[in-house]
Design a protein around this motif. Structure first.
Motif, PDB file in Angstrom:
ATOM      1  N   GLY A  72       0.786  -1.220   0.000  1.00 18.82           N
ATOM      2  CA  GLY A  72       0.000   0.000   0.000  1.00 18.82           C
ATOM      3  C   GLY A  72       0.822   1.277   0.000  1.00 18.82           C
ATOM      4  O   GLY A  72       0.274   2.359  -0.208  1.00 18.82           O
ATOM      5  N   ILE A  73       2.131   1.183   0.234  1.00 17.69           N
ATOM      6  CA  ILE A  73       2.953   2.384   0.318  1.00 17.69           C
ATOM      7  C   ILE A  73       2.902   3.200  -0.972  1.00 17.69           C
ATOM      8  O   ILE A  73       2.884   4.436  -0.930  1.00 17.69           O
ATOM      9  CB  ILE A  73       4.422   2.063   0.698  1.00 17.69           C
ATOM     10  CG1 ILE A  73       5.242   3.346   0.909  1.00 17.69           C
ATOM     11  CG2 ILE A  73       5.096   1.209  -0.364  1.00 17.69           C
ATOM     12  CD1 ILE A  73       4.838   4.162   2.092  1.00 17.69           C
ATOM     13  N   ASN A  74       2.833   2.555  -2.091  1.00 21.20           N
ATOM     14  CA  ASN A  74       2.831   3.282  -3.361  1.00 21.20           C
ATOM     15  C   ASN A  74       1.457   3.850  -3.707  1.00 21.20           C
ATOM     16  O   ASN A  74       1.356   4.761  -4.528  1.00 21.20           O
ATOM     17  CB  ASN A  74       3.340   2.392  -4.494  1.00 21.20           C
ATOM     18  CG  ASN A  74       4.818   2.091  -4.335  1.00 21.20           C
ATOM     19  OD1 ASN A  74       5.610   2.970  -4.010  1.00 21.20           O
ATOM     20  ND2 ASN A  74       5.191   0.844  -4.534  1.00 21.20           N
ATOM     21  N   ASP A  75       0.399   3.331  -3.076  1.00 20.05           N
ATOM     22  CA  ASP A  75      -0.953   3.798  -3.378  1.00 20.05           C
ATOM     23  C   ASP A  75      -1.355   5.028  -2.578  1.00 20.05           C
ATOM     24  O   ASP A  75      -2.174   5.820  -3.023  1.00 20.05           O
ATOM     25  CB  ASP A  75      -1.959   2.663  -3.128  1.00 20.05           C
ATOM     26  CG  ASP A  75      -1.693   1.477  -4.030  1.00 20.05           C
ATOM     27  OD1 ASP A  75      -1.273   1.687  -5.181  1.00 20.05           O
ATOM     28  OD2 ASP A  75      -1.884   0.332  -3.566  1.00 20.05           O
ATOM     29  N   GLY A  76      -0.798   5.181  -1.400  1.00 26.98           N
ATOM     30  CA  GLY A  76      -1.134   6.333  -0.563  1.00 26.98           C
ATOM     31  C   GLY A  76      -0.640   7.624  -1.194  1.00 26.98           C
ATOM     32  O   GLY A  76       0.344   7.640  -1.930  1.00 26.98           O
ATOM     33  N   THR A  77      -1.318   8.711  -0.884  1.00 20.40           N
ATOM     34  CA  THR A  77      -0.872  10.016  -1.361  1.00 20.40           C
ATOM     35  C   THR A  77       0.335  10.436  -0.537  1.00 20.40           C
ATOM     36  O   THR A  77       0.326  10.330   0.684  1.00 20.40           O
ATOM     37  CB  THR A  77      -1.991  11.065  -1.232  1.00 20.40           C
ATOM     38  OG1 THR A  77      -3.108  10.625  -2.008  1.00 20.40           O
ATOM     39  CG2 THR A  77      -1.531  12.424  -1.740  1.00 20.40           C
ATOM     40  N   LYS A  78       1.376  10.891  -1.220  1.00 18.99           N
ATOM     41  CA  LYS A  78       2.564  11.399  -0.563  1.00 18.99           C
ATOM     42  C   LYS A  78       2.543  12.917  -0.697  1.00 18.99           C
ATOM     43  O   LYS A  78       2.773  13.450  -1.781  1.00 18.99           O
ATOM     44  CB  LYS A  78       3.844  10.844  -1.205  1.00 18.99           C
ATOM     45  CG  LYS A  78       4.247   9.454  -0.758  1.00 18.99           C
ATOM     46  CD  LYS A  78       3.380   8.348  -1.257  1.00 18.99           C
ATOM     47  CE  LYS A  78       3.508   8.120  -2.752  1.00 18.99           C
ATOM     48  NZ  LYS A  78       2.641   7.070  -3.265  1.00 18.99           N
ATOM     49  N   TYR A  79       2.241  13.607   0.405  1.00 15.72           N
ATOM     50  CA  TYR A  79       2.290  15.069   0.433  1.00 15.72           C
ATOM     51  C   TYR A  79       3.711  15.437   0.829  1.00 15.72           C
ATOM     52  O   TYR A  79       4.208  14.986   1.858  1.00 15.72           O
ATOM     53  CB  TYR A  79       1.296  15.630   1.446  1.00 15.72           C
ATOM     54  CG  TYR A  79      -0.139  15.335   1.085  1.00 15.72           C
ATOM     55  CD1 TYR A  79      -0.805  16.098   0.121  1.00 15.72           C
ATOM     56  CD2 TYR A  79      -0.821  14.291   1.691  1.00 15.72           C
ATOM     57  CE1 TYR A  79      -2.128  15.819  -0.215  1.00 15.72           C
ATOM     58  CE2 TYR A  79      -2.137  14.006   1.361  1.00 15.72           C
ATOM     59  CZ  TYR A  79      -2.780  14.769   0.411  1.00 15.72           C
ATOM     60  OH  TYR A  79      -4.082  14.485   0.078  1.00 15.72           O
TER      61      TYR A  79
END
Length: 189
Positions: A72-79
């Motif tokens: 899931g790390i790549n699916d979350g939004t990275k602000y």
């Protein structure tokens, strides 16, 4: 991840952050055990993330190729809080310029946002009273020098312990939730 004296610089590896001549990179690596792993896995559930530029650059170079270690790390939004970086090929990356952007994000709709690493960003959040919860992993060692989690610009605030565990290796894993203002004086007197 912090030491007893509050150092959070380069817990994962020697070359992670050598700025300021820091020589103790990788100080956290020998403390992993089953208890630590279980709690960390629980905290690594899919989420959205707020990262400083340096942490983002480390993550963007690693996680797209190692997603099996953090589903899931790549699916979350990275602000990403950055004044110099404005785009990335890492999907779901959004760039912010100042604390007002974070305030808008915090006051908007959406899921909780986690901050990992990002020492300078955390100090900015603490200075601007933007921290709702702290997930601390306190390691049983002192380093004397290095980047610290808390500095003198931290806004005074009270927190309540919501969960804690001590691992067999002596790491204190403690979650604190914001509990209003600091109270002074002697209660009940």
């Amino acid at each position: 991840m912090i030491t007893l004296d509050g150092v959070m610089q380069a817990p994962g590896g020697r070359e992670e952050d050598t700025s300021g001549g820091f020589q103790y990179g990788g100080w956290a690596t020998s403390y992993g055990d089953e208890v630590f792993g279980k709690i960390l896995k629980k905290q690594m559930q899919p989420a959205d993330y707020l990262l400083g530029r340096k942490t983002f650059e480390i993550w963007a170079g690693y996680w797209p190729k190692h997603a099996d270690k953090w589903p899931g790390i790549n699916d979350g939004t990275k602000y990403v809080m950055s004044r110099s970086v404005e785009r990335s090929d890492w999907k779901n990356s959004v760039f912010l310029k100042d604390p007002d952007d974070i305030k808008k994000l915090k006051n908007g709709e959406g899921s909780d946002i986690q901050v990992w690493g990002s020492g300078n960003l955390i100090q900015t959040l603490l200075k601007n009273d933007l921290v709702d919860e702290l997930w601390l992993k306190i390691y049983p060692l002192t380093l004397g020098s290095g980047k610290k989690l808390f500095d003198d610009s931290t806004v005074p605030a009270a927190f309540t312990l919501t969960e804690s565990t001590v691992t067999p290796g002596g790491v204190i894993m403690a979650n604190y939730k914001r509990a209003g203002e600091v109270r002074t004086g002697m209660a009940g007197v």
